[in-house]
Design an enzyme around this catalytic site. Structure first.
Site, PDB file in Angstrom:
ATOM      1  N   GLU A   1     -11.458   2.769   5.598  1.00  0.00           N
ATOM      2  CA  GLU A   1     -10.402   3.176   6.519  1.00  0.00           C
ATOM      3  C   GLU A   1     -10.533   4.676   6.782  1.00  0.00           C
ATOM      4  O   GLU A   1      -9.744   5.483   6.325  1.00  0.00           O
ATOM      5  CB  GLU A   1      -9.017   2.834   5.960  1.00  0.00           C
ATOM      6  CG  GLU A   1      -7.949   2.989   7.020  1.00  0.00           C
ATOM      7  CD  GLU A   1      -6.572   2.617   6.523  1.00  0.00           C
ATOM      8  OE1 GLU A   1      -5.882   1.897   7.257  1.00  0.00           O
ATOM      9  OE2 GLU A   1      -6.182   3.051   5.424  1.00  0.00           O
TER      10      GLU A   1
ATOM     11  N   GLU B   1       0.822  -1.207   0.000  1.00  0.00           N
ATOM     12  CA  GLU B   1       0.000   0.000   0.000  1.00  0.00           C
ATOM     13  C   GLU B   1       0.855   1.255   0.000  1.00  0.00           C
ATOM     14  O   GLU B   1       1.601   1.498   0.947  1.00  0.00           O
ATOM     15  CB  GLU B   1      -0.903   0.033   1.239  1.00  0.00           C
ATOM     16  CG  GLU B   1      -1.735   1.294   1.332  1.00  0.00           C
ATOM     17  CD  GLU B   1      -2.510   1.418   2.623  1.00  0.00           C
ATOM     18  OE1 GLU B   1      -3.363   2.312   2.700  1.00  0.00           O
ATOM     19  OE2 GLU B   1      -2.266   0.631   3.560  1.00  0.00           O
TER      20      GLU B   1
END
Length: 179
Positions: free
Chosen positions: A146, A47
């Site tokens: 998130e 990520e």
């Protein structure tokens, strides 16, 4: 699926000076991890995290950098975890980035920019458009939320209820016509 972290530029070091060594180490670590994960039929995810706001020292910052590293690693069980919050901050142009990196994507995460709250909070991103784009691209994976809810968890998921209803779906994602 498991997120394999890239690490942080050591305190006091110049990113440009240590970038080559950090990339080499990261690639070696990813190959090792991918081989172990393959034995368990698991996917590793890398990520990019923005270094403008969230973590100035994080090594992996853009989808372009992640794609180049994934290519060098050369393991089919490593994928891109594309967090649209970080991608928007670092590069913008989300439609192009989703289309370009779609073959590499193993997971999507969302949060509104700039506040990192629910998708329906005020901000830069048009999530109904993004969700339709993901559907048109054939994305069938999970979308991780998130974000920092403004209220409690149930209240923080109100946007999803509204989104489903706008699409003629019930809360579980089933069609009203299916009743």
């Amino acid at each position: 699926r498991i997120h394999l972290m890239a690490g942080r530029v050591p305190l006091g070091e110049d990113r440009a000076v240590v970038a080559g060594e950090m990339e080499t180490t990261f690639i070696e670590n990813l190959r090792y991890a991918a081989d172990l994960l393959a034995q368990e039929d698991m996917i590793g995810l890398v990520e990019p995290i923005n270094n403008r706001i969230t973590d100035p020292r994080y090594f992996l910052n853009t989808p372009h950098q992640a794609a180049a590293i994934l290519e060098k690693v050369g393991r089919p069980n490593l994928k891109l975890q594309l967090d649209l919050f970080h991608c928007q901050i670092m590069d913008g142009n989300l439609s192009h980035n989703l289309e370009t990196y779609f073959p590499l994507i193993g997971h999507i995460q969302i949060a509104q920019v700039p506040g990192r709250h629910e998708p329906d909070s005020p901000g830069e991103l048009n999530f109904p458009y993004i969700f339709e784009l993901l559907e048109s691209l054939g994305y069938t994976g999970y979308v991780g939320c998130e974000y920092a809810p403004k209220g409690d968890t149930l209240e923080g998921l109100g946007w999803l209820r509204s989104y489903w209803e706008s699409r003629g779906l019930l809360h579980g994602g089933t069609s009203k016509a299916a009743e």
